[in-house]
Design an enzyme around this catalytic site. Structure first.
Site, PDB file in Angstrom:
ATOM      1  N   GLU A 134     156.121 -21.221  32.552  1.00 40.81           N
ATOM      2  CA  GLU A 134     154.666 -21.279  32.351  1.00 40.81           C
ATOM      3  C   GLU A 134     154.262 -22.559  31.619  1.00 40.81           C
ATOM      4  O   GLU A 134     153.253 -23.190  31.936  1.00 40.81           O
ATOM      5  CB  GLU A 134     154.193 -20.043  31.578  1.00 40.81           C
ATOM      6  CG  GLU A 134     154.297 -18.772  32.408  1.00 40.81           C
ATOM      7  CD  GLU A 134     154.038 -17.512  31.593  1.00 40.81           C
ATOM      8  OE1 GLU A 134     153.547 -17.605  30.456  1.00 40.81           O
ATOM      9  OE2 GLU A 134     154.347 -16.416  32.101  1.00 40.81           O
TER      10      GLU A 134
ATOM     11  N   TYR B  25     143.187 -60.328  28.771  1.00 39.80           N
ATOM     12  CA  TYR B  25     143.446 -59.245  27.826  1.00 39.80           C
ATOM     13  C   TYR B  25     142.159 -58.772  27.159  1.00 39.80           C
ATOM     14  O   TYR B  25     141.303 -59.570  26.782  1.00 39.80           O
ATOM     15  CB  TYR B  25     144.448 -59.697  26.741  1.00 39.80           C
ATOM     16  CG  TYR B  25     144.729 -58.596  25.729  1.00 39.80           C
ATOM     17  CD1 TYR B  25     145.668 -57.611  25.995  1.00 39.80           C
ATOM     18  CD2 TYR B  25     143.997 -58.510  24.541  1.00 39.80           C
ATOM     19  CE1 TYR B  25     145.895 -56.576  25.099  1.00 39.80           C
ATOM     20  CE2 TYR B  25     144.219 -57.485  23.640  1.00 39.80           C
ATOM     21  CZ  TYR B  25     145.165 -56.519  23.922  1.00 39.80           C
ATOM     22  OH  TYR B  25     145.388 -55.500  23.041  1.00 39.80           O
TER      23      TYR B  25
ATOM     24  N   SER C  48     147.677 -50.199  15.773  1.00 43.98           N
ATOM     25  CA  SER C  48     148.438 -49.460  16.784  1.00 43.98           C
ATOM     26  C   SER C  48     149.852 -49.146  16.311  1.00 43.98           C
ATOM     27  O   SER C  48     150.649 -48.577  17.047  1.00 43.98           O
ATOM     28  CB  SER C  48     148.494 -50.271  18.088  1.00 43.98           C
ATOM     29  OG  SER C  48     148.997 -51.572  17.851  1.00 43.98           O
TER      30      SER C  48
ATOM     31  N   LYS D  45     159.073  -6.637  27.007  1.00 45.97           N
ATOM     32  CA  LYS D  45     158.778  -7.903  27.675  1.00 45.97           C
ATOM     33  C   LYS D  45     159.900  -8.927  27.603  1.00 45.97           C
ATOM     34  O   LYS D  45     160.538  -9.110  26.575  1.00 45.97           O
ATOM     35  CB  LYS D  45     157.525  -8.529  27.048  1.00 45.97           C
ATOM     36  CG  LYS D  45     156.241  -7.898  27.506  1.00 45.97           C
ATOM     37  CD  LYS D  45     155.914  -8.282  28.937  1.00 45.97           C
ATOM     38  CE  LYS D  45     154.566  -7.760  29.358  1.00 45.97           C
ATOM     39  NZ  LYS D  45     153.512  -8.731  29.189  1.00 45.97           N
TER      40      LYS D  45
ATOM     41  N   ASN E 186     149.497 -61.111  23.238  1.00 45.78           N
ATOM     42  CA  ASN E 186     149.086 -60.590  24.548  1.00 45.78           C
ATOM     43  C   ASN E 186     150.246 -60.568  25.543  1.00 45.78           C
ATOM     44  O   ASN E 186     150.459 -59.570  26.243  1.00 45.78           O
ATOM     45  CB  ASN E 186     147.937 -61.418  25.120  1.00 45.78           C
ATOM     46  CG  ASN E 186     146.693 -61.329  24.259  1.00 45.78           C
ATOM     47  OD1 ASN E 186     146.666 -60.553  23.297  1.00 45.78           O
ATOM     48  ND2 ASN E 186     145.683 -62.111  24.577  1.00 45.78           N
TER      49      ASN E 186
ATOM     50  N   ASN F 224     159.559 -12.766  28.924  1.00 48.85           N
ATOM     51  CA  ASN F 224     158.565 -13.625  29.586  1.00 48.85           C
ATOM     52  C   ASN F 224     159.134 -14.968  30.048  1.00 48.85           C
ATOM     53  O   ASN F 224     159.990 -15.540  29.379  1.00 48.85           O
ATOM     54  CB  ASN F 224     157.404 -13.904  28.627  1.00 48.85           C
ATOM     55  CG  ASN F 224     156.671 -12.637  28.233  1.00 48.85           C
ATOM     56  OD1 ASN F 224     156.622 -11.685  29.014  1.00 48.85           O
ATOM     57  ND2 ASN F 224     156.147 -12.616  27.034  1.00 48.85           N
TER      58      ASN F 224
HETATM   59  N1  ARG Z   1     148.333 -53.859  19.658  1.00 50.77           N
HETATM   60  C1  ARG Z   1     147.916 -54.653  20.760  1.00 50.77           C
HETATM   61  C2  ARG Z   1     148.074 -53.841  22.042  1.00 50.77           C
HETATM   62  O1  ARG Z   1     148.747 -52.860  22.011  1.00 50.77           O
HETATM   63  C3  ARG Z   1     148.736 -55.900  20.826  1.00 50.77           C
HETATM   64  C4  ARG Z   1     148.043 -57.086  21.418  1.00 50.77           C
HETATM   65  C5  ARG Z   1     146.995 -57.567  20.521  1.00 50.77           C
HETATM   66  N2  ARG Z   1     146.439 -58.808  20.935  1.00 50.77           N
HETATM   67  C6  ARG Z   1     145.242 -59.184  20.487  1.00 50.77           C
HETATM   68  N3  ARG Z   1     144.840 -60.317  20.845  1.00 50.77           N
HETATM   69  N4  ARG Z   1     144.523 -58.407  19.725  1.00 50.77           N
HETATM   70  O2  ARG Z   1     147.504 -54.138  23.056  1.00 50.77           O
END
Ligand code: ARG
Length: 457
Positions: free
Chosen positions: A289, A316, A22, A282, A109, A284
């Site tokens: 929009e 979680y 992420s 034109k 978490n 616009n």
């Molecule tokens: N990247 C994870 C999220 O955005 C962080 C938490 C990850 N925790 C885990 N136990 N995999 O939710």
């Protein structure tokens, strides 16, 4: 680098790493992650869970990381799974063994629950400030246009005359409600989830009250399972953003209509409109929009997160990582739209003569003609019928009620007298609407004074 290699005997599949990561999007809350870690480390030191010296080293290390990210000396790279992993690895690199103690009594978490809350909290505030700026412009336009007449519409048909101040005041009210919604959300979400651990709290003597205080929360959350699995505040915020966008979109639609060749009620500034590559004539209303169009993606973010959350068991689950990308996009989109919209209406001008002429035609004073009869003792339902006949007569001749000779009026009802012309004059129609919330300039000025207090509050 991983935080969890110990129990594994094989390397992770490369595609899994990519799918799982992420960091490409959660790096945007590096600041909140550091802020949270500083509070956590400070508390660990005070509680004697780590030594004072270790706590100080961690805080100094995190501060140096923040400084270097902001100056560009340190780049967040995607060799790490997420921002939390990047931070811990970089800290250990910088301060050695003390860095390995930061995560004591904490899980990613509750860490991500905190970061998301801190980030969303800042965005709630920023959106409220941006809305207030837009409302300042609306109020300026209102003050300058308490006597700029225009037709009010129902079913997009001319209905009764209003003023530009009155019309814009309707949007002032909408944005006032939006800001009050944001305030409610802020109040409800302002509790600190850190200390919930993975889901069941921890055996370390954490001082959760202290951490909450250090991070400007009203207190700690009261159930550790809920703390790590609650994203209600993101959903509520996306809901508030959707409503803001819905308001901006309706306003945009009106700008497009008013800017059309047929209406020509307003002129957009060159700096806030665009041209056509083929048609030289034109100009616009692209900004309006686009604001109208972008409303769809903000609604999409709301639907997406509601759907993501609906089947999740406590506590979680990795699904919750999906709370970020679309939510961030919705936050950026809405803030951008408010800013652009503000610039557009701040620089546009009103074609006052055309608006007034338009209000004069189309029988916007027909209700007032009926009210005139009522004041002279005719029951309203009869008055409605009489004026209906007059309107038909005028339509036939292509004239306004104001131009119909008195003897014609009298043919339909002898109650009419010379004072009918004064009674249905556009200015009279607006000026006499003096109940609270109506467009009469005298009442409008009272409302404007209330709005001025609101803005300065
Ligand atoms: N990247 C994870 C999220 O955005 C962080 C938490 C990850 N925790 C885990 N136990 N995999 O939710």
């Amino acid at each position: 680098m991983k935080l969890w290699g110990g129990r594994f005997t094989k390397e992770t599949n490369a595609l899994v790493n990519e799918f799982n990561a992420s960091i490409s999007f959660d790096q945007r809350f590096y600041k909140q992650d550091i802020e949270g870690s500083i509070a956590h480390a400070t508390m660990l030191g005070i509680q004697g869970i780590i030594t004072e010296d270790e706590s100080k080293k961690i805080v100094a290390g995190l501060e140096s990381i923040l400084k270097d990210i902001e100056s560009g000396a340190l780049t967040i790279t995607d060799e790490y799974e997420d921002i939390h992993t990047f931070m811990e690895a970089t800290l250990i690199e910088r301060i050695g063994d003390a860095g390995k103690r930061l995560h004591t009594g904490r899980s990613r978490n509750d860490q991500v629950a905190l970061d998301m809350r801190l980030y969303t909290r800042d965005q709630v505030k920023a959106t409220s400030v941006e809305l207030l700026d837009l409302m300042r412009v609306i109020l300026r336009i209102m003050k300058e246009n308490t006597e700029t007449f225009m037709p009010g519409f129902t079913h997009l048909q001319k209905a009764q005359p209003v003023t530009v101040a009155h019309h814009f005041g309707a949007y002032f009210e909408m944005f006032k409600r939006d800001r009050s919604r944001l305030k409610d959300i802020f109040k409800r979400m302002n509790y600190c989830p850190l200390g919930a651990g993975a889901l069941a709290g921890t055996t370390y003597p954490l001082d959760r009250d202290l951490v909450a205080k250090l991070l400007d929360f009203d207190g700690p959350t009261l159930n550790s399972m809920d703390s790590v699995s609650d994203r209600d505040y993101v959903i509520e915020f996306l809901d508030a953003l959707s409503i803001i966008m819905m308001h901006l979109s309706r306003f945009s639609e009106e700008i497009c209509i008013w800017n059309s060749n047929e209406y020509k009620f307003i002129e957009l500034d060159d700096a806030f409109s665009t041209g056509s590559s083929i048609m030289p004539q034109k100009k616009n209303p692209d900004i309006a929009e686009l604001v109208r169009g972008k409303t769809g993606r903000v609604y999409g973010a709301l639907m997406s997160l509601l759907t993501t959350m609906k089947g999740l068991p406590l506590a979680y689950n990795k699904d919750m990582q999906e709370d970020k990308e679309l939510a961030f996009d919705a936050m950026d989109t809405t803030l951008g739209c408010i800013k652009l919209f503000k610039g557009m209406i701040d620089t546009m001008s009103f074609n006052k003569k055309r608006m007034e002429d338009s209000a004069k035609h189309g029988f916007t004073n027909a209700t007032d003609a009926a009210d005139y009869l009522v004041k002279k003792g005719v029951p309203f339902r009869d008055a409605h019928g009489i004026v209906g006949q007059l309107v038909l007569m005028c339509l036939d001749r292509g004239i306004a009620l104001d131009d119909l000779p008195l003897d014609e009026y009298k043919k339909i009802s002898p109650v009419f007298d010379n004072d009918i012309y004064e009674a249905i004059d556009l200015r009279t129609c607006v000026d006499k609407r003096l109940t609270i919330g109506a467009p009469g300039p005298e009442m409008m000025n009272k409302v404007i004074a209330i709005y001025e207090e609101y803005i300065d509050d």
